[in-house]
Write a protein that holds these residues in place. Structure first.
Motif, mmCIF file in Angstrom:
data_model
loop_
_atom_site.group_PDB
_atom_site.id
_atom_site.type_symbol
_atom_site.label_atom_id
_atom_site.label_comp_id
_atom_site.label_asym_id
_atom_site.label_seq_id
_atom_site.Cartn_x
_atom_site.Cartn_y
_atom_site.Cartn_z
ATOM 1 N N ASN A 265 2.822 27.119 29.066
ATOM 2 C CA ASN A 265 2.657 28.014 27.879
ATOM 3 C C ASN A 265 4.128 28.617 27.505
ATOM 4 O O ASN A 265 4.476 28.324 26.399
ATOM 5 N N GLY A 266 4.923 29.354 28.514
ATOM 6 C CA GLY A 266 6.108 29.948 28.245
ATOM 7 C C GLY A 266 7.224 29.099 28.008
ATOM 8 O O GLY A 266 7.660 29.037 26.910
ATOM 9 N N LEU A 267 7.054 27.862 28.783
ATOM 10 C CA LEU A 267 8.181 26.810 28.464
ATOM 11 C C LEU A 267 8.038 26.278 27.061
ATOM 12 O O LEU A 267 8.846 26.032 26.487
ATOM 13 N N THR A 268 6.846 25.933 26.684
ATOM 14 C CA THR A 268 6.662 25.222 25.376
ATOM 15 C C THR A 268 7.027 26.291 24.237
ATOM 16 O O THR A 268 7.816 25.818 23.102
ATOM 17 N N ILE A 269 6.853 27.613 24.403
ATOM 18 C CA ILE A 269 7.567 28.767 23.330
ATOM 19 C C ILE A 269 8.937 28.539 23.435
ATOM 20 O O ILE A 269 9.604 28.520 22.445
ATOM 21 N N VAL A 270 9.703 28.590 24.719
ATOM 22 C CA VAL A 270 10.990 28.693 24.909
ATOM 23 C C VAL A 270 11.616 27.476 24.173
ATOM 24 O O VAL A 270 12.639 27.513 23.507
ATOM 25 N N VAL A 271 11.104 26.268 24.364
ATOM 26 C CA VAL A 271 11.551 25.053 23.755
ATOM 27 C C VAL A 271 11.264 24.979 22.364
ATOM 28 O O VAL A 271 12.081 24.578 21.287
ATOM 29 N N LEU A 272 10.277 25.321 21.959
ATOM 30 C CA LEU A 272 9.683 25.151 20.424
ATOM 31 C C LEU A 272 10.442 26.087 19.479
ATOM 32 O O LEU A 272 10.736 25.442 18.407
ATOM 33 N N GLN A 273 10.407 27.337 19.853
ATOM 34 C CA GLN A 273 10.925 28.171 18.822
ATOM 35 C C GLN A 273 12.102 27.843 18.363
ATOM 36 O O GLN A 273 12.189 28.034 17.294
ATOM 37 N N PRO A 274 13.431 27.515 19.065
ATOM 38 C CA PRO A 274 14.539 27.173 18.425
ATOM 39 C C PRO A 274 14.187 26.212 17.522
ATOM 40 O O PRO A 274 15.174 25.901 16.701
ATOM 41 N N LEU A 275 13.384 25.038 17.761
ATOM 42 C CA LEU A 275 13.358 23.928 17.047
ATOM 43 C C LEU A 275 12.633 24.004 15.397
ATOM 44 O O LEU A 275 13.316 23.431 14.588
ATOM 45 N N ILE A 276 11.518 25.232 15.546
ATOM 46 C CA ILE A 276 11.074 25.221 14.383
ATOM 47 C C ILE A 276 11.291 26.559 13.691
ATOM 48 O O ILE A 276 10.828 26.821 12.532
ATOM 49 N N GLY A 277 11.971 27.650 14.419
ATOM 50 C CA GLY A 277 11.930 29.100 13.835
ATOM 51 C C GLY A 277 12.569 29.095 12.676
ATOM 52 O O GLY A 277 11.909 29.969 11.876
ATOM 53 N N HIS A 278 13.630 28.381 12.238
ATOM 54 C CA HIS A 278 14.332 28.296 11.132
ATOM 55 C C HIS A 278 13.463 27.870 9.906
ATOM 56 O O HIS A 278 13.979 28.093 8.860
ATOM 57 N N ARG A 279 12.539 27.226 10.319
ATOM 58 C CA ARG A 279 11.696 26.586 9.140
ATOM 59 C C ARG A 279 10.450 27.355 8.675
ATOM 60 O O ARG A 279 9.757 27.155 7.894
ATOM 61 N N LEU A 280 10.193 28.370 9.696
ATOM 62 C CA LEU A 280 8.813 29.209 9.477
ATOM 63 C C LEU A 280 8.996 30.044 8.244
ATOM 64 O O LEU A 280 8.240 30.184 7.495
ATOM 65 N N GLY A 281 10.134 30.368 7.807
ATOM 66 C CA GLY A 281 10.505 31.440 6.428
ATOM 67 C C GLY A 281 9.809 30.588 5.390
ATOM 68 O O GLY A 281 9.388 31.046 4.260
ATOM 69 N N SER A 282 9.951 29.152 5.404
ATOM 70 C CA SER A 282 9.492 28.409 3.983
ATOM 71 C C SER A 282 8.179 28.179 3.958
ATOM 72 O O SER A 282 7.599 27.656 3.145
ATOM 73 N N PHE A 283 7.267 28.610 5.043
ATOM 74 C CA PHE A 283 6.009 28.206 5.138
ATOM 75 C C PHE A 283 5.027 29.197 4.154
ATOM 76 O O PHE A 283 5.730 30.444 4.107
ATOM 77 N N ASP A 284 4.409 28.773 3.501
ATOM 78 C CA ASP A 284 3.331 29.844 2.737
ATOM 79 C C ASP A 284 2.477 30.488 3.952
ATOM 80 O O ASP A 284 2.217 29.809 4.979
ATOM 81 N N ARG A 285 2.570 31.698 3.898
ATOM 82 C CA ARG A 285 2.002 32.780 4.693
ATOM 83 C C ARG A 285 0.680 32.098 5.205
ATOM 84 O O ARG A 285 0.171 31.930 6.300
ATOM 85 N N THR A 286 -0.260 32.037 4.183
ATOM 86 C CA THR A 286 -1.686 31.609 4.596
ATOM 87 C C THR A 286 -1.530 30.203 5.126
ATOM 88 O O THR A 286 -2.453 30.117 6.108
ATOM 89 N N HIS A 287 -0.973 29.217 4.652
ATOM 90 C CA HIS A 287 -1.031 28.017 5.353
ATOM 91 C C HIS A 287 -0.553 27.989 6.763
ATOM 92 O O HIS A 287 -1.162 27.267 7.621
ATOM 93 N N GLY A 288 0.516 28.757 7.105
ATOM 94 C CA GLY A 288 0.949 28.611 8.362
ATOM 95 C C GLY A 288 -0.049 29.585 9.276
ATOM 96 O O GLY A 288 -0.123 29.005 10.409
ATOM 97 N N LEU A 289 -0.480 30.481 8.770
ATOM 98 C CA LEU A 289 -1.592 31.044 9.705
ATOM 99 C C LEU A 289 -2.881 30.257 9.749
ATOM 100 O O LEU A 289 -3.421 30.314 11.007
ATOM 101 N N VAL A 290 -3.198 29.885 9.010
ATOM 102 C CA VAL A 290 -4.610 28.978 9.256
ATOM 103 C C VAL A 290 -4.174 27.809 10.030
ATOM 104 O O VAL A 290 -4.941 27.365 10.903
ATOM 105 N N LEU A 291 -3.059 27.172 9.667
ATOM 106 C CA LEU A 291 -2.532 26.098 10.969
ATOM 107 C C LEU A 291 -2.861 26.653 12.400
ATOM 108 O O LEU A 291 -3.122 26.029 13.234
ATOM 109 N N GLY A 292 -2.039 27.875 12.248
ATOM 110 C CA GLY A 292 -2.137 28.459 13.784
ATOM 111 C C GLY A 292 -3.412 28.520 14.374
ATOM 112 O O GLY A 292 -3.709 28.339 15.332
ATOM 113 N N MET A 293 -4.348 29.150 13.346
ATOM 114 C CA MET A 293 -5.631 29.315 13.889
ATOM 115 C C MET A 293 -6.539 27.940 14.414
ATOM 116 O O MET A 293 -7.294 28.025 15.358
ATOM 117 N N VAL A 294 -6.124 26.846 13.322
ATOM 118 C CA VAL A 294 -6.855 25.748 13.694
ATOM 119 C C VAL A 294 -6.319 25.103 15.087
ATOM 120 O O VAL A 294 -7.045 24.582 15.651
#
Length: 407
Positions: A265-294
């Protein structure tokens, strides 16, 4: 709220405005303090072992002490939010960190069980006093499009520091627990001093005005609904720390298997965050949250089908991606919704959802587990689905609020 603005500054140093990777210098001070603090977080993860080995408490007594800690934790962030708005971000964060450090030492040297209980309750209140201030500082410093990345970077620091502290803390605990209390206390002090000296105060405090009330937050229906949906997800998320190890044990898996799964769990976050973090700002807030919940729901549903360590690891990897989206974009949405003078209180209410989730998760989760592991995991999946539907239904009110704030 949503208008772009330059990072706030008190004018004392041009270095405070230096940007690294598109984020302002004071943010990296906050980030560094968070990492140091999490590197020193050693007492709470090993508290059960301490109470058992050093204090000689029974399992029932340990459960009662941890429940007292949980009650204090429910109160922590709402109180911290009020302090952050009324007396300033730095007062809330540095004060909370120094109080936490002092109480860590008090717990380490407590002479009797009644004293332990009192100190643990106060520690529960102090532990997360800093969090609404930390989130408000991010909102003060960074415009909306950069906030998901910034909150994601804080999550990255938390997981990196925590993973290393667990390994170090386990080794140190074998020789006695008092060293853990001192390391934890010192890391809290360092975090507090770094922020006090390197992060400028928020705009409302510099104006010397606190125009907000908790009632103002409670009248915000969009925020209240979002917090309610967050509570559903928090209940599900906390099962990883409460019922997941029990479910794995019932299937004959060793404690080390649970450790490996949570390390992933921790390793996935450590690896994933630098890869997608800079793209999160372009996500529609609702779309990103719904995808996360799903994704969280899908990961929990998959848990009902697995019985091996690799199977659990795969399920955890799925809901971990959902966790990154939910926590990063969720914190950004709270910053978007909150008026500047209420950012602390809004984050305090958001933190209350996570505190209640931590408190209710072991109570509800263990009852569901007694009915069957599949009952637990499918219920968790259903709660995530309900949250996703609710978040989707909230999309138009959210968009209207954000449009009005940019207008």
């Amino acid at each position: 709220m949503w208008t772009k603005q330059e990072p706030v500054t008190d004018g004392r140093s041009s270095k405070a405005q230096t940007r690294f990777g598109g984020l302002p210098g004071p943010f990296w001070i906050l980030w560094s303090g968070t990492l140091i603090n999490r590197l020193g977080t050693m007492v709470i993860p090993f508290l059960s072992f301490y109470l058992s080995r050093e204090r000689g408490l029974s399992a029932t007594e340990i459960g009662a002490v941890l429940a007292v800690l949980g009650v204090g934790g429910v109160l922590s962030q709402p109180i911290g939010g009020v302090i952050a708005d009324r007396w300033g971000r730095r007062v809330a964060l540095t004060g909370g960190m120094l109080a936490t450090g002092g109480l860590m030492l008090a717990l380490g040297y407590a002479g009797s069980t009644p004293v332990v209980i009192v100190v643990v309750f106060l520690l529960g209140i102090a532990l997360d006093l800093f969090r609404p201030a930390s989130q408000a500082i991010v909102a003060d410093l960074i415009p909306p499009e950069g906030r998901p990345r910034a909150f994601g970077m804080l999550l990255w620091a938390v997981n990196l520091g925590f993973a290393l502290s667990m390994a170090l803390g386990g080794a140190l605990a074998r020789d006695g627990f008092l060293t853990l209390f001192w390391i934890d206390a010192l890391s809290c002090a360092v975090f507090g001093v770094l922020v006090w000296r390197g992060v400028p105060e928020g705009p409302t405090r510099r104006e010397g005005i606190d125009r907000g009330r908790v009632a103002d937050v409670l009248r915000d229906r969009v925020m209240l609904i979002f917090v309610s949906l967050t509570l559903l997800c928090a209940f599900v998320f906390m099962q990883a720390l409460t019922t997941l190890p029990l479910a794995m044990e019932r299937q004959g898996l060793a404690t080390s298997s649970y450790g490996l799964v949570m390390a992933l769990n921790g390793l996935t976050i450590v690896v994933l965050q630098p890869l997608i973090g800079h793209r999160l700002g372009s996500f529609d807030r609702t779309h990103g949250l719904v995808l996360g919940m799903v994704l969280m729901g899908a990961g929990n549903a998959a848990t009902a089908w697995v019985s091996t360590t690799p199977g659990y690891a795969g399920a955890v990897a799925v809901w971990t991606v959902g966790e990154v989206l939910l926590t990063s974009i969720g914190s950004a949405l709270v910053a978007d919704l909150a008026p500047v003078h209420l950012r602390g209180r809004y984050n305090g209410l958001y933190g209350l959802a996570w505190g209640l989730g931590s408190f209710t998760a072991p109570l509800g989760g263990t009852h569901l587990l007694e009915a069957g592991a599949s009952v637990l995991w499918y219920t968790c999946a259903a709660l995530c689905a309900l949250a996703a539907v609710g978040q989707w239904a909230l999309r138009n009110p959210v968009r209207r609020r954000l449009a009005a704030d940019t207008g």
